[in-house]
Structure formats: structure tokens, C-alpha cells
Design a protein around this motif. Sequence first.
Motif, short mmCIF file in Angstrom:
data_model
loop_
_atom_site.label_atom_id
_atom_site.label_comp_id
_atom_site.label_asym_id
_atom_site.label_seq_id
_atom_site.Cartn_x
_atom_site.Cartn_y
_atom_site.Cartn_z
N ILE A 166 0.81 -1.20 0.05
CA ILE A 166 0.08 -0.07 0.02
C ILE A 166 0.82 1.35 0.03
CG2 ILE A 166 -1.98 -1.15 0.85
CD1 ILE A 166 -1.24 -0.17 3.66
N ALA A 230 9.36 -6.01 -2.83
CA ALA A 230 9.92 -6.79 -4.06
C ALA A 230 9.75 -8.27 -3.55
CB ALA A 230 11.39 -6.68 -4.32
N PHE A 243 -1.73 -4.55 -5.04
CA PHE A 243 -0.90 -3.53 -5.17
C PHE A 243 -1.41 -2.04 -5.46
CE2 PHE A 243 1.85 -0.39 -7.32
CZ PHE A 243 2.87 -0.10 -6.66
N VAL A 253 5.78 -4.88 -10.33
CA VAL A 253 5.09 -6.11 -9.67
C VAL A 253 4.54 -7.24 -10.36
CG1 VAL A 253 2.87 -6.44 -8.42
CG2 VAL A 253 4.23 -4.43 -7.93
N TYR A 465 -14.19 1.02 -7.86
CA TYR A 465 -13.41 1.91 -8.64
C TYR A 465 -12.17 1.05 -8.87
CZ TYR A 465 -9.74 3.39 -5.47
OH TYR A 465 -8.70 3.43 -4.65
P1 NAD Z 1 5.07 3.79 -4.89
O1 NAD Z 1 4.99 2.95 -6.26
O2 NAD Z 1 6.66 4.26 -4.94
O3 NAD Z 1 5.16 2.81 -3.60
C1 NAD Z 1 3.81 2.22 -3.33
C2 NAD Z 1 4.31 1.08 -2.46
O4 NAD Z 1 4.66 0.27 -3.30
C3 NAD Z 1 5.15 1.21 -1.26
O5 NAD Z 1 4.43 0.35 -0.26
C4 NAD Z 1 6.41 1.00 -1.74
O6 NAD Z 1 7.23 0.60 -0.71
C5 NAD Z 1 6.25 -0.29 -2.61
N1 NAD Z 1 7.23 -0.37 -3.52
C6 NAD Z 1 8.01 0.26 -4.16
N2 NAD Z 1 9.04 -0.18 -4.93
C7 NAD Z 1 8.45 -1.45 -4.98
C8 NAD Z 1 9.10 -2.52 -5.60
N3 NAD Z 1 10.02 -2.51 -6.34
N4 NAD Z 1 8.29 -3.95 -5.22
C9 NAD Z 1 7.34 -3.79 -4.69
N5 NAD Z 1 6.97 -2.90 -3.98
C10 NAD Z 1 7.45 -1.57 -4.11
O7 NAD Z 1 4.09 4.77 -4.68
P2 NAD Z 1 3.84 6.09 -3.92
O8 NAD Z 1 4.79 7.24 -4.17
O9 NAD Z 1 4.13 5.54 -2.47
O10 NAD Z 1 2.52 6.61 -4.05
C11 NAD Z 1 2.25 7.28 -5.11
C12 NAD Z 1 1.37 6.64 -6.02
O11 NAD Z 1 0.53 5.67 -5.86
C13 NAD Z 1 0.81 7.56 -7.18
O12 NAD Z 1 1.20 7.27 -8.53
C14 NAD Z 1 -0.38 7.44 -6.96
O13 NAD Z 1 -1.43 7.63 -8.37
C15 NAD Z 1 -0.62 5.80 -6.93
N6 NAD Z 1 -1.74 5.77 -6.05
C16 NAD Z 1 -2.82 4.77 -6.62
C17 NAD Z 1 -4.11 4.97 -6.01
C18 NAD Z 1 -5.17 3.88 -6.75
O14 NAD Z 1 -6.16 3.51 -6.14
N7 NAD Z 1 -5.09 3.89 -8.06
C19 NAD Z 1 -4.23 5.07 -4.64
C20 NAD Z 1 -3.27 5.85 -3.99
C21 NAD Z 1 -2.10 6.08 -4.92
#
Ligand code: NAD
Length: 501
Positions: A166, A230, A243, A253, A465
Amino acid sequence: MASLRNGSTKSLFKLREIKFTKLFIDGEFVDSVSGRTFETIDPRTGEVIARIAEGDKEDIDLAVKAARRAFDHGPWPRFSGAERRRLMWKFADLIEEHVEELAALDALDAGKVYLRAKTAEIPGAAEFLRFFAGAADKIHGEVLKMSSELQGYTLREPVGVVGHIIPWNFPTTMFFMKVSPALAAGCTMIVKPAEQTPLTALYYAHLAKLAGIPDGVLNVVPGFGPTAGAAICSHMDIDYVCFTGSTDVGRLVMQAAAASNLKQVSLELGGKSPLLIFDDADLDTAADVALLGNLYNKGEICVASSRVFVQEGIYDKFEKKLLEKAKAWLVGDPFDPTVRQGPQISERHFDRILSYIEHGKREGATLLTGGKPIGDKGYYIEPTIFTNVKEDMIIAKEEIFGPVMALMKFKTVEEAIKSANNTQYGLAAGIVTKDLNVANTVSRSIRAGIIWINCYFGFSMDCPYGGYKMSGFGREYGLESLYKYLQIKSVVTPIYNSPWL
Ligand code: NAD
């Protein structure tokens, strides 16, 4: 101009201590195998709130073992739906009992407006649990009327061990929109909260244990993406990864899932959602919807309406009204009850937003208001509105994830639809009009997972959604999100004396 009330004396709640800082694995709070910890930061000041145990591959392994055991041999998937429902209700009640402390933790860790967390997000978490608890004893298959001389039925079974990854923008809502349907389905799970916001997730682990959710069912392992995250995606014993995060990480992912055990994935990713305001719109409503769509949660929301298209007949009047309202929008300490916008999540993200604002200026867009940081500590940014934006500018194409609106003009309904769809994303869209024909035509023509008419963020836990295009796939909220944690098994027997015997 928006004013800052940092360090306000009007704080509503004072946290005495941070109680939970360790990993929660198999029903116990434990140190990480490496013994490493990381800092979680208060975005109001940049100061350290607490040090949190840092989960890595070995810790994910331990959590998966616990979740696997709980799934393969434990009571949770074998309970009747009614028993899961009972424990989920208890969990929900406990959240409500601790609402003030939980809201304070999210305000402190994520810069959330405390009052909003207390009255909406934390109670909403309890409601998520209750909504899906109500479905836990209504999970049925079907009797099949088959065309050959066979009879059969389907069973809906839990998919198994789930990894939930998350982001930081809604630490509570994201946790429960994923965990609640997975619990109802009978799955066991590992949650990796974002490294920026681990505090409430660990508190929820404690409450789950108090509620009587059996050990190993809900494990919470804070840590960083490239390590703990990861490890979840490539783990051979995890059956499903749910995710939410950026599109770039979503791609990783999927790759890791494909390269390991072909686990199923659902991806909720980025957005650049359009809001279309038509000539017949009520100006007040339109300006309120546009501001909310861009400034709510400091613009750190995937469905933000960061591209606002206004029909030329009302454009000038709308711009004036918007400016008036933006100036009254209060930025400051999220514990202050009069404040509507707190600090951005981190220094890194704050810098990123400011660099997008510089891009906008360099590309020739006009700053109607805002554009600067506020105060000398913490990560506060003024509500920022750009006009004279062109669709090919970076600020109109890339997700900024901050309080930055790009205002554009259109002439016809056809042009509005074309512009709305001119993006790689497809998460949400808003329409402001009194004309039902326009609302219906545009709703059906925009490629996005949710469309709001004369409102924005009309979220309800019973309404699914999710993304079209590069905003991902799979749905959160609603019974759709329960079904993704269930798989169908068919059971077939021959009818007596049939040729299949
Ligand atoms: P991010 O993708 O950097 O991180 C999200 C999660 O993924 C974190 O827990 C992070 O530790 C983990 N993560 C990072 N690298 C990873 C990897 N290599 N393997 C597995 N997990 C990994 O995103 P963020 O900066 O934390 O959040 C912002 C982004 O999230 C924006 O692009 C936003 O639009 C998106 N978002 C989407 C929704 C939706 O419902 N569509 C909701 C909230 C946020």
C-alpha cells in the motif's frame, strides 16, 4: 493567500507515545531479523517521530510461513462465514474505541487533517470491515444445469495467501479496502505499509489480535519497496498480490509475479483525471468541485482532477470564482480544526511538486495563484492553479500528486471528450452540468473506472473503482473487490447411467 498555522495552539489531540514500532508476524510484535530500523518522519516539521523495525526478505519469508500455515492448517479459512463476520465486527468496534489515537497517528505520520481522519477515514475503516463482514456468510457458488449428462456445482474458495502493498497517501483507507474483503473471503495475508506511514498499520495489527483474529492471518511488515515489497512480489508461496502505487512500480510487480509463481495481481496505479465543466454549470458548485478535486488530501490522491477543462462561455467567470475560493483555502497544521490542507508527505515529494511547478512556469503556463512553499519548516505548499495550460505540457500530462491544478478551455462536447481521453491514464473523471444528455454521453465516452457527475470523490464502499488503461486493473471497493480474493472451483458428477460412467 492561503495562510499557514503551523505549530497551532489549537491542536485537538496530543499523542503521548508511539506504542507499536515492531513487525507483526504470527500474532507477535518482533524485531526484524537484521535488527535494522528506519525513521518515520513528521511532515509538519521534518522531525523523527519514531524508529520502526525494517522488514526485509527474511522477515517477509517468516510472515509468509505464518500466513501459509494459517491458511493451510489454521481455522480462519475453515470458519463459517458467520464466525469470520463476528470477529471482523469486533475488530471494527475496537477501531471505533481508539478513533482519536488512530486519527492522531495518521495526522502525525501522513500530514492528514486530524478532524477528517477522526470523523471520516478512521470510522470508514470500521465500516469497511462491517460491510465485508456482512458478505462473509453470503459467499456461495452456483448449481450448474449442464448440457451433457452431468451435474455440477461451483464453490467459491479463498485464493490463499495474499500480499497487500500500500502507498502512503491513505494509510488507513488503503489498509482496510484491501484487508477487509480478503479477511471476509477467508484469506490470510501480509501487509506492507508504505515506508513513510507505518504507524497506523501496526496499531491495526494489535487491534486485530485483540479482536481474536487468529495468529498468522494478518501479518504487518513495514519496510522499503525494493526489499520487502519486491520480496512479496517474487515469493513462491504468495498466491495473490494486491498493489496500490505508481505505474512504474506496478510494472515491476507484474514482472516479478510472472517471473515467480504466476501469482495473480491487481494494480491500482496513477492517474491524471479530467474534470469537465460545461457552460450551464452552477459556478459555485463547479469551483467547489474543482478545488476539492485538486486540493483534498493536499492533492495526494490518485483520482485527483488535476486537468480541469472549462467551456469557453463561462471560463472567465469560473476563473474569478475559483481564485476567490482558493484564497480562502487554509493550509497549516493538520491538527488545527480550521485547516483544510496539511503538509505534503515528505521532503522528497515536496521537492518533486515544486519542480513540477517550475516546469509549468518554464513551459509558459500562467500562475493564477500559489506556486510557493509556505513557512520555514515542514512540507507545506500553496494551493496552486495554472491557466493557459496546453495539453502537451508536462503539468498536463504527468501525475504531480500535489495541490496543483491545470486549467484549460474547450468549445464543444466532442472536444471535451477528446481532451478528457488524451491521457495514458484512466482512473476517474468528473462532469459538472445540468444537462442529462451531456452527462450521460460524456460518462459513456470517457475511458475511466469511475465518473462523478456534479460531485467529486463520491466514494462509497459499495461502489467499485479502479483503472482503465495504464491506471491498472482489478477493482477496489464493492463486492467486486471481494470476488478477486475468491476463486471458483467446479465439482462435477455423472448422472446415473450416463455415458460418462
Ligand atoms: P510507489 O509505487 O513508490 O509505492 C507504493 C508502495 O509500493 C509502497 O509501499 C512502496 O514501498 C512499494 N514499492 C516500491 N517499490 C517496490 C518494488 N520494487 N516492489 C514492490 N513494492 C514496491 O508509490 P507512492 O509514491 O508510495 O504512491 C504514489 C503513487 O500511488 C501515485 O502514482 C498514485 O497515483 C498511486 N496511487 C494509486 C491509487 C489508486 O487507487 N489507483 C491510490 C493511491 C495512490
